[in-house]
Enzyme design. Structure first.
Site, mmCIF file in Angstrom:
data_model
loop_
_atom_site.group_PDB
_atom_site.id
_atom_site.type_symbol
_atom_site.label_atom_id
_atom_site.label_comp_id
_atom_site.label_asym_id
_atom_site.label_seq_id
_atom_site.Cartn_x
_atom_site.Cartn_y
_atom_site.Cartn_z
ATOM 1 N N HIS A 197 0.808 -1.231 0.000
ATOM 2 C CA HIS A 197 0.000 0.000 0.000
ATOM 3 C C HIS A 197 0.841 1.281 0.000
ATOM 4 O O HIS A 197 0.337 2.327 0.394
ATOM 5 C CB HIS A 197 -0.955 0.049 1.203
ATOM 6 C CG HIS A 197 -2.108 -0.896 1.128
ATOM 7 N ND1 HIS A 197 -1.985 -2.246 1.355
ATOM 8 C CD2 HIS A 197 -3.421 -0.697 0.884
ATOM 9 C CE1 HIS A 197 -3.173 -2.828 1.246
ATOM 10 N NE2 HIS A 197 -4.065 -1.923 0.953
ATOM 11 N N GLY A 246 -0.582 -2.668 -5.456
ATOM 12 C CA GLY A 246 -1.662 -3.637 -5.258
ATOM 13 C C GLY A 246 -3.015 -2.974 -5.038
ATOM 14 O O GLY A 246 -4.047 -3.543 -5.378
ATOM 15 N N HIS A 247 -3.015 -1.778 -4.503
ATOM 16 C CA HIS A 247 -4.275 -1.048 -4.285
ATOM 17 C C HIS A 247 -4.257 0.254 -5.077
ATOM 18 O O HIS A 247 -3.581 1.195 -4.707
ATOM 19 C CB HIS A 247 -4.459 -0.750 -2.799
ATOM 20 C CG HIS A 247 -5.892 -0.473 -2.425
ATOM 21 N ND1 HIS A 247 -6.722 0.358 -3.170
ATOM 22 C CD2 HIS A 247 -6.652 -0.924 -1.401
ATOM 23 C CE1 HIS A 247 -7.912 0.396 -2.595
ATOM 24 N NE2 HIS A 247 -7.899 -0.375 -1.526
ATOM 25 N N HIS A 297 -11.467 -7.062 -5.857
ATOM 26 C CA HIS A 297 -11.683 -6.204 -4.683
ATOM 27 C C HIS A 297 -12.416 -4.927 -5.115
ATOM 28 O O HIS A 297 -11.947 -4.180 -5.970
ATOM 29 C CB HIS A 297 -10.308 -5.879 -4.104
ATOM 30 C CG HIS A 297 -10.328 -5.151 -2.803
ATOM 31 N ND1 HIS A 297 -10.501 -3.787 -2.711
ATOM 32 C CD2 HIS A 297 -10.174 -5.584 -1.528
ATOM 33 C CE1 HIS A 297 -10.447 -3.423 -1.435
ATOM 34 N NE2 HIS A 297 -10.252 -4.506 -0.699
ATOM 35 N N GLU A 303 -13.369 -9.288 -0.227
ATOM 36 C CA GLU A 303 -13.988 -7.956 -0.317
ATOM 37 C C GLU A 303 -14.266 -7.601 -1.774
ATOM 38 O O GLU A 303 -14.095 -6.452 -2.193
ATOM 39 C CB GLU A 303 -13.069 -6.901 0.324
ATOM 40 C CG GLU A 303 -12.633 -7.267 1.733
ATOM 41 C CD GLU A 303 -11.818 -6.170 2.418
ATOM 42 O OE1 GLU A 303 -12.300 -5.638 3.423
ATOM 43 O OE2 GLU A 303 -10.717 -5.860 1.929
ATOM 44 N N GLU A 353 -18.981 -2.723 1.060
ATOM 45 C CA GLU A 353 -18.135 -1.902 1.932
ATOM 46 C C GLU A 353 -18.450 -0.421 1.753
ATOM 47 O O GLU A 353 -18.680 0.055 0.645
ATOM 48 C CB GLU A 353 -16.658 -2.184 1.597
ATOM 49 C CG GLU A 353 -15.705 -1.430 2.507
ATOM 50 C CD GLU A 353 -14.234 -1.690 2.180
ATOM 51 O OE1 GLU A 353 -13.924 -2.732 1.571
ATOM 52 O OE2 GLU A 353 -13.405 -0.836 2.539
ATOM 53 N N CYS A 408 -16.495 2.030 1.886
ATOM 54 C CA CYS A 408 -15.519 2.657 0.980
ATOM 55 C C CYS A 408 -15.828 2.362 -0.480
ATOM 56 O O CYS A 408 -15.510 3.184 -1.352
ATOM 57 C CB CYS A 408 -14.104 2.174 1.300
ATOM 58 S SG CYS A 408 -13.445 2.900 2.799
ATOM 59 N N CYS A 466 -10.575 2.245 7.206
ATOM 60 C CA CYS A 466 -10.624 3.136 6.038
ATOM 61 C C CYS A 466 -11.949 3.865 5.913
ATOM 62 O O CYS A 466 -12.008 4.958 5.350
ATOM 63 C CB CYS A 466 -10.360 2.334 4.768
ATOM 64 S SG CYS A 466 -11.188 0.744 4.719
ATOM 65 N N CYS A 467 -13.033 3.265 6.404
ATOM 66 C CA CYS A 467 -14.357 3.806 6.105
ATOM 67 C C CYS A 467 -14.680 5.120 6.819
ATOM 68 O O CYS A 467 -15.196 6.042 6.185
ATOM 69 C CB CYS A 467 -15.427 2.758 6.388
ATOM 70 S SG CYS A 467 -15.256 1.290 5.321
#
Lengths: 663, 663
Positions: free
Chosen positions: A146, A195-196, A256, A308, A324, A326, A407-408
């Site tokens: 990340h 990756g994200h 994801h 997810e 989610e 997010c 994160c949310c």
């Protein structure tokens, strides 16, 4: 598309060209109603709640530990913990922009920036989890580390500060980080991606802010590189981080959900800035297929807890909905970008659905607790989450104050802080209203002609929208109002300043004329509660119906049933229309009001089971007692605000559904 | 319960007292039919396949690397990789016992034992992942380390060797490991348990073998310690490893399915050996609730991919069924122990269902590929797994040769190797037949009176079971035959040696008399295909039906549909009975034959979607073309043996289901 001439608007998303021109937080103010309350709570409670929790969890302390050389032994939280501080800083910047003369947010920003700054390396790299003695080397784990994701949110925060309060120390830190990213991942550098996804949209926004095209080029490089398998083939498969298929070849969002949506938003940004219509068309196609086959009634996205992730087409189990928060935020980000690029109201339709039924569902009324996953069906009552420890993210019985992966909350905070910017746009012909809230809007049309509007509405409880002209040029222009897709099957009306009333279909309703101050355009939307039934290909909700009212999805909650009954005991009779409860929509709470539907309620209690829950056809189980009852439903976004309960959005019917259409 | 006097039978499970006395692999031989073919493939192909893969994956090499002091840098595979070698050794021991004069398995066992032996520490500890320089310390990660789990399988292998071939080197290694476990986790030692139960049942079996009660006491200690929160509270919650509630207080199985089932099996073992009726009753209650509310039609257990766990009651989504093969194996282990303890046929009913529809579904016809998860609904065709690399375990489109987590192949192998032991039992009054296969059975009743039986059957394709007496005492005794629960709603017949025919109900049918050699008892079971419908509380399959035939669950597979059609295009009409296909049950393949059901098949092709898959009631989607068709169904365990396909067990109906019973 048209060029958006440079102007000092406080814009979260500022394309240099687009079909519709966004309006800034300095041009749109929300003055009352549903979202005003949510925004007030966000500004006065949630921002501080997040800051306190990050301090308590040690995530802010990571920056101090890094600066003091003890991070290798003292680091707290997951590898992406840094990003929460950045998202909070972004939220604070937008909140400060809309908050008037109070400068405490600026002081908070300065204090947090002072914590962050010493942790930045001389070359611009900033991450507390990698690269120092005793830690893994920089970029040694692109799949899970990340690092670019964190840099992306840092850049977003820097852009927000520059736009909202003028370029400051945070912006400088962000630019140094972006320069480092370009130097490290540009041509000849590391030929891979994070990756994200997230860095893509951040770099484009920085390019828009600074005019420096190398940031845009780096974002384009990241978008084009993905899908070529430069990341490892993990157990979830490369689709998990969208590294299975190049963006311009993909036909649907997969893997994801948050990653997929952030990437798609970044791809739209790149497409818009580079004039790449093929790339834009690819994302539009992915959006269409995702909305048609992989989206919950609430707008929620992501059917799998395991990764997810999006499920296969029509895999939308309500009881295992991950949806989610997010992903809801990211879906709104994507739809907003597509709306600006194309001007098509379908993107505002999905944004509205997602704002009211995912983003608004996450925070509690008091702004101190959040849903991470947003299930559409809860079978047993949850337990009250601990007030002083982090909760597991996938537990979805009650909102929790903080999560190990948190994160949310900050994502909701930055979305609510920038919400006014989602309400309206302008173009050469006039002003377009996309979302309805009490608001004041002031901008200028082509040639610098000022326009001022005042919107009054009882949305979402009611469907009355009145737009009063405050200032307008002396020549004709067009006021456009979105007629929501949810009005299909009922009639919406537009009333022009002369009082002429005409039926309008879902899409866009327009009034073109010379407006005078005091003129009023009214939209009357049919918010009577309505039955909704699912596509027969969604196996998980066969034989059930749901209720919607205006933009709100409704649900049955056990707290509204006689004591001891659970939501799973409900059967509804869709041969009769749902009705507003006698007291009428609850305007005072602004939540949308209670709805009554006819049905049956099975007797409570732990009835004995069959030993085996499958039996020969023709040997039905003994019927169990069921009473006819009016079932009260409440807006989905309010569920679990009254303590532990069981809940259903999709309600089994007492009557057989209509014959299958063979699909 | 009765005492089982010590006797040299080759018994996988040998309680010192039980309601029914198990028969050994030296007393029961499977001579033909469905399971004989499966066992032959297992012995001649699968055992070698597993050994080759473990060598190729480097898991066998871990033992060498440990002995040579280079394991800290050379170790391969997950933390539990050692256990696969032990499970293979157990499988080889049982296979050797039933395999006649061929001694190659003994040579293989000796060779593998030589690889393992040098890796054992002087104090008996044996694990290649922990405890050496450069590795984590022993027992520093009880939650995820699997050290006791690995020791457990080592002990099982040692017991199997002793029972099947006489005590050898492997048994000695196992005893040293067990002594180490007792010394380390006994009173005054580490007061905790392993994150993955398994050691419990292994220690009890070692106590049964050796007569040393300290092994039993240690197992009892592990059972009693669990549920008291000595393990960490992970994101999945302590229920994941059953550390949330003490075994004797729990009312249902929960958390990771394999862990829950291994623990329950161990608790039964402890309860039986210690005469602890309360503990036994607790497990029976958990089994009852789990079977009534948390078990798939196939017998599969585990509804969640995320944590490989049981879902809430009635959460049984067919398209996300995890139904891990190992959970099927563990469920059979549990049911067998409960059957021995209680004598109740319901436990044999579930074992039969699970053997035919989970355990038999995992391996391919050729014994070289396996399902890890056993879904009941596949929406898109899988891709052929690579022949030379490990596959992800949750991919369930096609069987794969090996997995990164490869617990299932060796678990299937050891189950098939010991399968004859599940067929029959004895007690003071006679012999009980629980599972039906061509077999020869020879044992002695009380007083040493010899009994010999020969079973002939066309099971599971047909329902004819003939039991011919070969040898019998001169006094009356009872031959008991299980009448499967699946015969409910149709009539089963028992024919005694005099030709007298009587209808028998699900449960146990008995003939008590003085049998003479040549006497034959026949059971005629109604195997016509039948519709099965689910409890209305299983939301995920509302409005669907399934077909069963005898003990076999059936499914629709796209390879049996016209080209281009997928299983999701099927609608069936349950107002007409399903029928055997004209060719009749396919006895030649022994798979159970093809069944035809009336229904409709929607036109193939990628029809355009609605933009949004939810619409107002009364505004149905345009009907799509559907042709009346006879739909061919095949036994579930055979699915995906003919290449990539889509598949459904639960089939939506063309007709509305019967009115809800209000449950």
């Amino acid at each position: 598309m048209r060029e958006n001439t440079a102007r000092p608007a406080v814009l979260p998303v500022a394309p240099t060209r687009s079909r519709l021109r966004p309006l800034g937080l300095d041009e749109v103010r929300i003055t009352g109603g549903f979202w005003a309350r949510r925004r007030r709570t966000n500004a006065t409670v949630t921002l501080g709640h997040c800051r306190d929790w990050m301090e308590r969890a040690g995530w802010t302390g990571n920056f101090r530990a890094a600066a003091e050389g003890r991070i290798h032994r003292d680091r707290r939280g997951r590898e992406f913990a840094d990003s929460e501080t950045y998202k909070l800083l972004e939220a604070m910047a937008w909140a400060a922009a809309g908050g008037g003369p109070d400068t405490s947010l600026d002081a908070d920003t300065a204090a947090l920036t002072e914590v962050i700054a010493p942790a930045q390396d001389p070359d611009g790299y900033l991450n507390t989890a990698f690269g120092r003695p005793g830690q893994q080397p920089r970029y040694s784990d692109l799949e899970w580390g990340h690092e670019l994701y964190c840099h992306g949110f840092l850049i977003q925060a820097g852009v927000a500060q520059a736009r909202a309060r003028g370029e400051g120390e945070l912006t400088k830190i962000a630019r140094r980080a972006a320069d480092h990213v370009c130097a490290t991942f540009g041509q000849g550098g590391i030929e891979s991606v994070c990756g994200h996804p997230e860095i893509e949209t951040a770099l484009v926004e920085l390019a828009r802010l600074t005019g420096e095209q190398r940031y845009l080029h780096q974002a384009a490089l990241f978008v084009e590189r993905r899908g070529h398998g430069t990341l490892a083939d993990i157990e979830f498969g490369r689709a998990y981080y969208q590294d299975d298929t190049p963006v311009r070849q993909a036909t649907v969002l997969r893997g994801h959900a948050v990653r997929a949506l952030y990437l798609a938003a970044g791809a739209v940004d790149v497409a818009v800035e580079t004039g790449d219509d093929a790339l834009l068309a690819a994302v539009v196609r992915q959006w269409e297929n995702t909305v048609a086959r992989r989206t919950y009634l609430t707008g929620g996205m992501g059917s799998h807890h395991r990764d997810e992730a999006f499920g296969d087409d029509f895999v939308l189990p309500p009881d295992r909905a991950y949806a989610e928060t997010c992903a809801g935020v990211a879906s709104v980000m994507l739809s907003w970008r597509l709306l600006l690029a194309t001007g098509e109201p379908r993107f505002a339709d999905l944004a509205e659905r997602t704002l009211f039924n995912v983003v608004a569902a996450s925070p509690s009324e008091d702004g101190r607790a959040f849903f991470y996953a947003n299930t559409l069906h809860r079978r047993h009552r949850g337990t009250v989450p601990p007030a002083d420890t982090q909760s597991p993210r996938a537990e979805s019985g009650l909102r929790a104050p903080w999560f190990a992966v948190s994160c949310c909350p900050t994502n909701v905070a930055r979305t609510l802080a920038q919400l006014p910017a989602y309400l309206a746009t302008a173009d050469d012909h006039g002003v377009q209203l996309h979302q309805y809230a009490d608001a004041e809007i002031a901008t200028s049309l082509a040639g610098g002609h000022g326009v001022a509007l005042r919107v009054r509405t009882d949305y979402p409880s009611g469907g009355h929208v009145a737009v009063r002209i405050g200032r307008a040029p002396a020549h004709p222009w067009t006021l456009s109002l979105r007629v929501p897709a949810w009005t299909a099957g009922a009639t919406a009306w537009l009333v022009d300043p002369d009082g002429v009333r005409r039926a309008v279909a879902p899409g866009t309703a327009e009034v073109t004329r010379v407006f005078r101050p005091g003129d009023e355009v009214r939209l009357e939307l049919p918010v009577a509660p309505r039955w909704t039934h699912p596509d027969p290909r969604i196996d998980a909700v066969r034989g059930t119906v749901a209720v919607e009212r205006g933009p709100l999805v409704y649900c049955a909650e056990s707290v509204d049933l006689p004591v001891g009954h659970e939501a799973d005991a409900i059967r509804v009779d869709p041969s009769t229309e749902p009705e507003d409860a006698p007291a009428g929509p609850d305007d005072a709470s602004g939540t949308g009001g209670t709805v009554l539907v006819p049905g049956e309620l099975a007797a409570p209690g732990d009835v004995p089971d069959d030993a085996w829950p499958y039996r020969p056809l023709g040997l039905p189980a003994a019927p169990r007692a069921a009473d006819r009852a009016g079932i009260a439903l409440v807006p989905y976004h309010t569920w679990a605000n009254r303590g532990p309960s069981t809940m259903r959005v999709w309600l089994p019917t007492t009557q057989p559904p209509t014959r299958s259409t063979g699909r």
